[in-house]
Scaffold this motif. Structure first.
Motif, PDB file in Angstrom:
ATOM      1  N   ASP A 133      19.735   5.994  70.651  1.00 16.24           N
ATOM      2  CA  ASP A 133      20.799   4.873  70.694  1.00 16.24           C
ATOM      3  C   ASP A 133      21.124   4.903  72.296  1.00 16.24           C
ATOM      4  O   ASP A 133      21.405   3.747  72.567  1.00 16.24           O
ATOM      5  CB  ASP A 133      21.988   5.402  69.948  1.00 16.24           C
ATOM      6  CG  ASP A 133      21.767   5.143  68.450  1.00 16.24           C
ATOM      7  OD1 ASP A 133      20.880   4.141  68.227  1.00 16.24           O
ATOM      8  OD2 ASP A 133      22.548   5.581  67.608  1.00 16.24           O
ATOM      9  N   ASP A 134      21.503   5.910  72.916  1.00 14.50           N
ATOM     10  CA  ASP A 134      22.052   5.860  74.096  1.00 14.50           C
ATOM     11  C   ASP A 134      20.851   5.193  75.206  1.00 14.50           C
ATOM     12  O   ASP A 134      21.302   4.480  76.046  1.00 14.50           O
ATOM     13  CB  ASP A 134      22.204   7.292  74.653  1.00 14.50           C
ATOM     14  CG  ASP A 134      23.129   7.921  74.262  1.00 14.50           C
ATOM     15  OD1 ASP A 134      24.147   7.172  73.398  1.00 14.50           O
ATOM     16  OD2 ASP A 134      23.434   9.235  74.072  1.00 14.50           O
ATOM     17  N   ALA A 135      19.653   5.532  74.988  1.00 12.46           N
ATOM     18  CA  ALA A 135      18.624   5.035  75.623  1.00 12.46           C
ATOM     19  C   ALA A 135      18.120   3.585  75.360  1.00 12.46           C
ATOM     20  O   ALA A 135      17.433   2.966  75.992  1.00 12.46           O
ATOM     21  CB  ALA A 135      17.417   5.889  75.701  1.00 12.46           C
ATOM     22  N   GLY A 136      18.768   2.964  74.275  1.00 13.96           N
ATOM     23  CA  GLY A 136      18.211   1.817  73.654  1.00 13.96           C
ATOM     24  C   GLY A 136      16.897   1.658  73.347  1.00 13.96           C
ATOM     25  O   GLY A 136      16.363   0.696  73.234  1.00 13.96           O
ATOM     26  N   VAL A 137      16.320   2.623  72.706  1.00 10.60           N
ATOM     27  CA  VAL A 137      14.903   2.934  72.101  1.00 10.60           C
ATOM     28  C   VAL A 137      14.722   2.923  70.703  1.00 10.60           C
ATOM     29  O   VAL A 137      15.790   3.447  70.152  1.00 10.60           O
ATOM     30  CB  VAL A 137      14.104   3.829  73.102  1.00 10.60           C
ATOM     31  CG1 VAL A 137      13.922   3.361  74.578  1.00 10.60           C
ATOM     32  CG2 VAL A 137      14.398   5.128  72.826  1.00 10.60           C
ATOM     33  N   ASP A 138      13.663   2.776  70.111  1.00 10.48           N
ATOM     34  CA  ASP A 138      13.434   3.261  68.777  1.00 10.48           C
ATOM     35  C   ASP A 138      12.880   4.539  68.514  1.00 10.48           C
ATOM     36  O   ASP A 138      12.066   5.200  69.283  1.00 10.48           O
ATOM     37  CB  ASP A 138      12.166   2.195  68.110  1.00 10.48           C
ATOM     38  CG  ASP A 138      12.783   0.645  68.031  1.00 10.48           C
ATOM     39  OD1 ASP A 138      13.966   0.370  68.010  1.00 10.48           O
ATOM     40  OD2 ASP A 138      11.908  -0.282  68.065  1.00 10.48           O
ATOM     41  N   VAL A 139      13.164   5.211  67.322  1.00 10.70           N
ATOM     42  CA  VAL A 139      12.573   6.290  66.732  1.00 10.70           C
ATOM     43  C   VAL A 139      12.414   5.674  65.285  1.00 10.70           C
ATOM     44  O   VAL A 139      13.106   5.587  64.413  1.00 10.70           O
ATOM     45  CB  VAL A 139      13.582   7.600  66.459  1.00 10.70           C
ATOM     46  CG1 VAL A 139      12.740   8.579  65.923  1.00 10.70           C
ATOM     47  CG2 VAL A 139      13.869   8.033  68.204  1.00 10.70           C
ATOM     48  N   ARG A 334      10.029  -3.972  71.604  1.00  9.42           N
ATOM     49  CA  ARG A 334      10.150  -3.332  73.049  1.00  9.42           C
ATOM     50  C   ARG A 334       9.722  -4.768  73.805  1.00  9.42           C
ATOM     51  O   ARG A 334      10.282  -5.054  74.988  1.00  9.42           O
ATOM     52  CB  ARG A 334       8.909  -2.406  73.412  1.00  9.42           C
ATOM     53  CG  ARG A 334       8.828  -2.114  74.872  1.00  9.42           C
ATOM     54  CD  ARG A 334       8.120  -0.893  75.198  1.00  9.42           C
ATOM     55  NE  ARG A 334       8.362  -0.472  76.583  1.00  9.42           N
ATOM     56  CZ  ARG A 334       8.933   0.592  76.975  1.00  9.42           C
ATOM     57  NH1 ARG A 334       9.915   1.385  76.128  1.00  9.42           N
ATOM     58  NH2 ARG A 334       9.070   0.691  78.376  1.00  9.42           N
ATOM     59  N   LEU A 335       8.907  -5.362  73.279  1.00 12.68           N
ATOM     60  CA  LEU A 335       8.418  -7.009  73.773  1.00 12.68           C
ATOM     61  C   LEU A 335       9.549  -7.785  73.931  1.00 12.68           C
ATOM     62  O   LEU A 335       9.753  -8.660  74.806  1.00 12.68           O
ATOM     63  CB  LEU A 335       7.226  -7.537  73.372  1.00 12.68           C
ATOM     64  CG  LEU A 335       5.751  -6.742  73.432  1.00 12.68           C
ATOM     65  CD1 LEU A 335       4.880  -7.114  72.618  1.00 12.68           C
ATOM     66  CD2 LEU A 335       5.713  -6.768  75.180  1.00 12.68           C
ATOM     67  N   THR A 336      10.370  -7.731  72.729  1.00  8.33           N
ATOM     68  CA  THR A 336      11.682  -8.554  72.741  1.00  8.33           C
ATOM     69  C   THR A 336      12.976  -8.099  73.218  1.00  8.33           C
ATOM     70  O   THR A 336      13.731  -8.903  73.176  1.00  8.33           O
ATOM     71  CB  THR A 336      11.776  -8.865  71.346  1.00  8.33           C
ATOM     72  OG1 THR A 336      12.018  -7.850  70.127  1.00  8.33           O
ATOM     73  CG2 THR A 336      10.533  -9.696  70.533  1.00  8.33           C
TER      74      THR A 336
END
Ligand code: HSE
Length: 462
Positions: A133-139, A334-336
């Motif tokens: 969440d902090d990094a704005g990425v998916d798990v 990631r692309l969007t």
């Protein structure tokens, strides 16, 4: 060997011109399949993801070992360097370390992660999700529960507008195979486990499956998703199948049930609970028809009603299917610039202790068959607030013998051997608290006409 390190991010331009670099950590049964598909189906995956998913490298412990269909120059023993150069990281190493550190490193560097690591998620999921969440990425972790079966995404996304009340899962193929062999071919537990090992379903040390630990990790993940509440593996009451006998399985069949190892997540007025234990499932319930090493998850939701998800819960290609589905999904995000898989733990409901679970039970007893014995047994249940649903009595199959001469310890010469009347009682209760049932069983054990408690099994799916 060092890892390829040049970091590439999604470039602008036509989808086929964009490249996302994929790091694969682990090259076991599932990893090998994932790598092969990434190499063989590059065009299809690019069209679906919107960018070429370029396999940048595969981190393994032993780079000298030849892996069929995997180019040796993709292998590296420098997992950290591989992660540092990736846009997307697939973690298929299993276990807590170094998987945890590598995933956190990937997230910290801005990569999205796909993992099948149920043990890590069940123990440390919140740590990973907070970092993501902090990094704005998916798990993403569809493959962590029930292999190929889409269950994480349906529970989290398709049912996001509903209230899930209960999840009943056959989420361990090894134990389902073992119990099915006991049911269908009358094998005892040890013989069925040996057969599961020979067929490659069970590990040489099958403890994690047989003792329910694999299913408990999946129960924690399912409960967390279903109830928007963090449930960790140490909050899952866990009992495996070691105590299930051929006789239990046979009695189940005779009384209209099938024995299954269930992962159960429930939402009641008091809170949520997660548990794993063998259970009697009514023969007409959809879960009773799940045979062999297959998995199934039965979800009950207020609006949707009952839903059943069925398929292969393990194996290289089935699990790779779930991994690649997640990979395409996180690539699209990631692309969007979106983020699809944030954790939802907003409800933060109380997680109930194991003895607060409310279940129906089937208790089998061997009792002396005299006037008033049934009344005494029924009285014990009543004293503990446990209501009886049905009682079935039959003559015990192995009658105890005694002698007409007194005292009974040694037969007098010429004494006549007569069977002492003994009966099997099969009592099915209405829903009762685990704690009340435990106290009932303890009291029954002390009741004079009760010869032995043959078994106590929970009844689920009713
Ligand atoms: N050992 C598991 C099973 C598969 O038998 O279902 C991985 O979770």
């Amino acid at each position: 060997m060092s890892a390829p390190v040049a970091r590439a991010t999604a470039s602008s331009g036509a989808p086929q011109e964009r490249v996302l670099r994929v790091a694969l950590l682990g090259c076991g049964v599932v990893g090998t399949q994932v790598a092969r598909i990434l190499l063989d189906q590059t065009g299809d995956l690019a069209a679906r993801a919107g960018a070429t998913l370029e396999l940048a490298g595969i981190a393994v412990r032993d780079t000298s070992r030849v892996r069929d269909g995997i180019p040796a120059d993709l292998l590296t023993d420098d997992a950290e360097a591989l992660v540092d150069g990736a846009d997307l990281v697939i973690e298929l190493m299993g276990g807590i370390e170094p998987a945890r550190s590598l995933i956190l490193r990937a997230i910290g560097a801005g990569a999205s992660v796909v993992t099948a690591n149920k043990a890590l998620l069940a123990e440390q999921g919140p740590v990973l999700f907070e970092a993501a969440d902090d990094a704005g990425v998916d798990v993403a972790f569809e493959a962590a529960v029930a292999g190929a079966i889409p269950i994480v995404r349906p529970v989290r996304e398709s049912l996001a507008g509903d209230h899930v009340t209960r999840v009943l899962g056959i989420v361990n193929g090894t134990t389902n195979y073992v119990l099915d062999e006991m049911t269908s071919n009358s094998l005892d537990l040890d013989a069925a486990v040996e057969q599961a090992k020979e067929l490659g379903y069970a590990e040489a040390d099958p403890s994690a499956d047989i003792d329910g630990l694999d299913a408990a990790a999946k129960a924690a993940i399912l409960a967390s998703l279903a109830f928007h509440t963090r449930v960790s593996i140490d909050q899952v009451a866990c009992e495996g199948i070691r105590a299930v006998t051929a006789e239990d399985v046979d009695w189940a069949r005779r009384t209209g049930y099938v024995v299954k190892l269930l992962a159960i997540a429930e939402h009641t007025a008091e809170g949520v609970s997660a548990r794993v234990h063998p259970a009697l499932v009514p023969a007409e319930h959809p879960l009773a028809a799940v045979r062999g090493a297959f998995n199934a998850v039965f979800v009950e939701a207020d609006g949707a009603g009952p839903l059943m998800f069925y398929g292969q819960g393990a194996g290289g290609r089935p699990t790779a299917s779930a991994v690649l589905g997640d990979l395409v999904s996180v690539a699209r995000d990631r692309l969007t610039g979106g983020k699809g898989s944030f954790e939802s733990a907003y409800a933060s409901l109380p997680v109930l202790p194991p003895d607060a679970a409310v279940t129906r039970y089937q208790v089998r007893l061997e009792v002396e068959d005299h006037t008033g014995v049934l009344a005494q047994v029924a009285g014990v249940l009543a004293d503990h607030g446990v209501s009886i649903d049905t009682v079935r009595q039959s003559v015990a199959e192995t009658p105890a013998y005694t002698f007409t001469a007194e005292p009974a310890s040694e037969p007098a010469p010429g004494a006549v051997r007569t069977p002492e009347p003994v009966a099997d009682l099969v009592i099915t209760t209405h829903a009762a608290r685990e704690a009340s049932l435990a106290a009932t069983v303890a009291a029954l054990e002390g009741l004079a006409p009760v010869r032995r408690i043959i078994s106590v099994l929970r009844v689920e799916g009713v």
